[in-house]
Scaffold this motif. Sequence first.
Motif, PDB file in Angstrom:
ATOM      1  N   ILE A 171      23.552  14.798  71.672  1.00 46.55           N
ATOM      2  CA  ILE A 171      23.888  15.693  70.571  1.00 46.55           C
ATOM      3  C   ILE A 171      25.391  15.677  70.299  1.00 46.55           C
ATOM      4  N   ALA A 172      26.206  15.618  71.353  1.00 49.97           N
ATOM      5  CA  ALA A 172      27.657  15.603  71.180  1.00 49.97           C
ATOM      6  C   ALA A 172      28.109  14.391  70.374  1.00 49.97           C
ATOM      7  N   SER A 173      27.523  13.231  70.663  1.00 52.51           N
ATOM      8  CA  SER A 173      27.920  12.015  69.941  1.00 52.51           C
ATOM      9  C   SER A 173      27.452  12.059  68.492  1.00 52.51           C
ATOM     10  N   VAL A 174      26.228  12.524  68.264  1.00 59.50           N
ATOM     11  CA  VAL A 174      25.704  12.595  66.894  1.00 59.50           C
ATOM     12  C   VAL A 174      26.478  13.637  66.079  1.00 59.50           C
ATOM     13  N   ALA A 175      26.694  14.816  66.634  1.00 63.59           N
ATOM     14  CA  ALA A 175      27.382  15.883  65.905  1.00 63.59           C
ATOM     15  C   ALA A 175      28.827  15.506  65.582  1.00 63.59           C
ATOM     16  N   SER A 176      29.451  14.738  66.476  1.00 58.86           N
ATOM     17  CA  SER A 176      30.850  14.347  66.263  1.00 58.86           C
ATOM     18  C   SER A 176      30.981  13.074  65.448  1.00 58.86           C
ATOM     19  N   GLY A 177      29.867  12.374  65.246  1.00 55.31           N
ATOM     20  CA  GLY A 177      29.879  11.169  64.423  1.00 55.31           C
ATOM     21  C   GLY A 177      30.478   9.959  65.111  1.00 55.31           C
ATOM     22  N   CYS A 178      30.330   9.874  66.443  1.00 54.31           N
ATOM     23  CA  CYS A 178      30.843   8.704  67.153  1.00 54.31           C
ATOM     24  C   CYS A 178      29.696   7.975  67.849  1.00 54.31           C
ATOM     25  N   ASP A 179      29.955   6.746  68.279  1.00 56.39           N
ATOM     26  CA  ASP A 179      28.948   5.978  68.988  1.00 56.39           C
ATOM     27  C   ASP A 179      28.607   6.658  70.313  1.00 56.39           C
ATOM     28  N   HIS A 180      27.309   6.698  70.606  1.00 57.35           N
ATOM     29  CA  HIS A 180      26.865   7.433  71.786  1.00 57.35           C
ATOM     30  C   HIS A 180      27.434   6.876  73.083  1.00 57.35           C
ATOM     31  N   ILE A 181      27.351   5.575  73.252  1.00 56.72           N
ATOM     32  CA  ILE A 181      27.845   4.965  74.500  1.00 56.72           C
ATOM     33  C   ILE A 181      29.364   5.057  74.589  1.00 56.72           C
ATOM     34  N   ASP A 182      30.055   4.994  73.450  1.00 55.16           N
ATOM     35  CA  ASP A 182      31.507   5.197  73.471  1.00 55.16           C
ATOM     36  C   ASP A 182      31.843   6.598  73.959  1.00 55.16           C
ATOM     37  N   HIS A 183      31.021   7.574  73.572  1.00 55.14           N
ATOM     38  CA  HIS A 183      31.234   8.946  74.062  1.00 55.14           C
ATOM     39  C   HIS A 183      31.049   9.005  75.578  1.00 55.14           C
ATOM     40  N   VAL A 184      30.010   8.355  76.080  1.00 54.90           N
ATOM     41  CA  VAL A 184      29.760   8.350  77.525  1.00 54.90           C
ATOM     42  C   VAL A 184      30.920   7.690  78.258  1.00 54.90           C
ATOM     43  N   ARG A 185      31.380   6.547  77.763  1.00 56.91           N
ATOM     44  CA  ARG A 185      32.454   5.808  78.430  1.00 56.91           C
ATOM     45  C   ARG A 185      33.775   6.563  78.427  1.00 56.91           C
ATOM     46  N   THR A 186      34.068   7.254  77.346  1.00 56.59           N
ATOM     47  CA  THR A 186      35.341   7.979  77.282  1.00 56.59           C
ATOM     48  C   THR A 186      35.296   9.287  78.064  1.00 56.59           C
ATOM     49  N   GLN A 187      34.125   9.894  78.150  1.00 56.94           N
ATOM     50  CA  GLN A 187      33.998  11.161  78.871  1.00 56.94           C
ATOM     51  C   GLN A 187      33.888  10.963  80.377  1.00 56.94           C
ATOM     52  N   LEU A 188      33.283   9.854  80.798  1.00 56.96           N
ATOM     53  CA  LEU A 188      32.976   9.641  82.211  1.00 56.96           C
ATOM     54  C   LEU A 188      34.188   9.754  83.143  1.00 56.96           C
ATOM     55  N   PRO A 189      35.337   9.115  82.851  1.00 55.88           N
ATOM     56  CA  PRO A 189      36.477   9.247  83.769  1.00 55.88           C
ATOM     57  C   PRO A 189      36.933  10.683  83.959  1.00 55.88           C
ATOM     58  N   TYR A 190      36.899  11.473  82.880  1.00 53.08           N
ATOM     59  CA  TYR A 190      37.313  12.866  82.976  1.00 53.08           C
ATOM     60  C   TYR A 190      36.322  13.677  83.805  1.00 53.08           C
ATOM     61  N   ALA A 191      35.032  13.439  83.577  1.00 56.43           N
ATOM     62  CA  ALA A 191      34.007  14.150  84.341  1.00 56.43           C
ATOM     63  C   ALA A 191      34.077  13.786  85.816  1.00 56.43           C
ATOM     64  N   LEU A 192      34.304  12.504  86.114  1.00 53.80           N
ATOM     65  CA  LEU A 192      34.402  12.059  87.513  1.00 53.80           C
ATOM     66  C   LEU A 192      35.610  12.688  88.202  1.00 53.80           C
ATOM     67  N   PHE A 193      36.691  12.854  87.458  1.00 56.76           N
ATOM     68  CA  PHE A 193      37.899  13.454  88.040  1.00 56.76           C
ATOM     69  C   PHE A 193      37.649  14.899  88.449  1.00 56.76           C
ATOM     70  N   THR A 194      37.135  15.717  87.524  1.00 56.77           N
ATOM     71  CA  THR A 194      36.896  17.119  87.857  1.00 56.77           C
ATOM     72  C   THR A 194      35.725  17.260  88.836  1.00 56.77           C
ATOM     73  N   GLY A 195      34.748  16.329  88.749  1.00 59.15           N
ATOM     74  CA  GLY A 195      33.654  16.338  89.716  1.00 59.15           C
ATOM     75  C   GLY A 195      34.159  16.047  91.124  1.00 59.15           C
ATOM     76  N   GLY A 196      35.099  15.110  91.242  1.00 58.88           N
ATOM     77  CA  GLY A 196      35.689  14.795  92.544  1.00 58.88           C
ATOM     78  C   GLY A 196      36.462  15.969  93.116  1.00 58.88           C
ATOM     79  N   LEU A 197      37.211  16.652  92.252  1.00 60.13           N
ATOM     80  CA  LEU A 197      37.932  17.844  92.708  1.00 60.13           C
ATOM     81  C   LEU A 197      36.964  18.928  93.170  1.00 60.13           C
ATOM     82  N   ALA A 198      35.854  19.058  92.462  1.00 60.17           N
ATOM     83  CA  ALA A 198      34.856  20.068  92.834  1.00 60.17           C
ATOM     84  C   ALA A 198      34.274  19.774  94.213  1.00 60.17           C
ATOM     85  N   ILE A 199      34.013  18.507  94.509  1.00 60.35           N
ATOM     86  CA  ILE A 199      33.485  18.131  95.832  1.00 60.35           C
ATOM     87  C   ILE A 199      34.469  18.522  96.929  1.00 60.35           C
TER      88      ILE A 199
END
Length: 472
Positions: A434-462
């Motif tokens: 939904i985030a990719s469709v609502a923002s009008g960007c390619d879905h996999i591009d959204h996953v690729r750009t978001q993943l490093p940020y999510a992994l960073f905060t996920g690592g801090l959470a661990i």
Amino acid sequence: MTDYGFWSLIPPILAIGLAIRTKQVVFSLSLGIFVGYLIIQEGNLFEGMLATITAFVDVFQSKGNTRTIILTLIIGALIQLIKYSGGINGFIGWVQKRLAGQSNFKGKIQATSALTGFLIFVESNISILTVGTIFRPLFDKHKIPREKLAYLADSSSAPSCVLFPLNAWGAYVMGLLLAFPNVDPFTTLIYSIPFNFYAILTLAFVFWLSLSGKEYGEMKRVTELKAEADEEKIEESSEKTSSPLNMVIPIAMMVLTMPFFLIYGGWDATLEGAFTDKVWSSISNGSGSEAVLNACFAGFLTAAIMYGFQKMITIKSFIEESFKGMNDMVVMAVLMVLAFAIGNLCNELGTGIYVSRVTSSWLIPEVAPALIFLISSFIAFATGTSWGTFAIMISIGVPLSFAVDANLYLVIAAVLGGGVFGDHCSPISDTTLIASVASGCDHIDHVRTQLPYALFTGGLAIICYLIFGFIM
């Protein structure tokens, strides 16, 4: 519940891999679902195909799924009505006027979009749809990548929803905790909030990234490409502009009526005790999806009445614009059906049960919260659903916390945070789609750009769960 062992991982892995490789999400999800039912039907192609068709129909057997798909259409109609009234342009103009001449203009636009997502804590999909649709023209005008908008919409929605108890998320989690007679649902949820490190860190990181202008990894690359792009002339919107209140009031009505409908739907006049006790009991007993749908209708009807009194809209244009907005959401509704179908498939295959079964033997009290966070993350990543992960892992985590003497609030927070983290990383998650469709960007591009940020905060959470696991 039984599981299909390692075979239960094949459909989600196939869907995720194909989606990343081909960027064809509908095809990838459909094939993953078909392969899953082929496994269930022991390789019978004909029966597997029939089971796949049935699976799409069965999505609507769940009232919650049906309500979610309907509310997506209602939100589409509401946003189109707001746009038609000039409320979106009015809001964009108000934001630009307030920020004009200030330093770090682009950063404050991004922070405003994240703040909007944070404040619409009613339901994650509503938050994402609203932020993506409203702020897309503003991001385009100031050459901020749509991938950044998708990240801000996605990462400000679920984390805020999971931190507020007075919404569909809180009602759902308290409903799951009701299964344990020695656990007070409301108190447990409230006390777990300060330990939901992933949600808290993600929100802090979202606002820091917005205001600092820092970018990393794939997001930095797309930002640089956007900045180097030829200066294309961006056409000004031909739609009329009106007061920003024409946008703010309907959305505020939707947000503010959500707790009322949640309490009203679960109210039991026969219950004894203090009024506040009845309220919290009603929240845990109420239907989150029903309350959200009713709140959406409240916002929708508020918009219709407002614009009618302002003579901005007639009955004919109201119907035409409503259907136009719903039509814009058809692709999103199809993606949601597919996301729900693969979630049901994973439940039938026992994907989450298998993952938790093979990993639960690792748990010791001190590291239990960190490992539960990781297990929840993997289940949410593989199944594409945070709520499904909550159902699986709360039923495992609560008894386990008592058995090994782990802190219950840490464990609950780890389940919730892990579910959101895995959901953010998963290409087959409904919120990611939904985030990719609502923002009008390619879905996999959204996953690729978001993943490093999510992994960073996920690592801090661990790290946080490891530290608190040893000191609490």
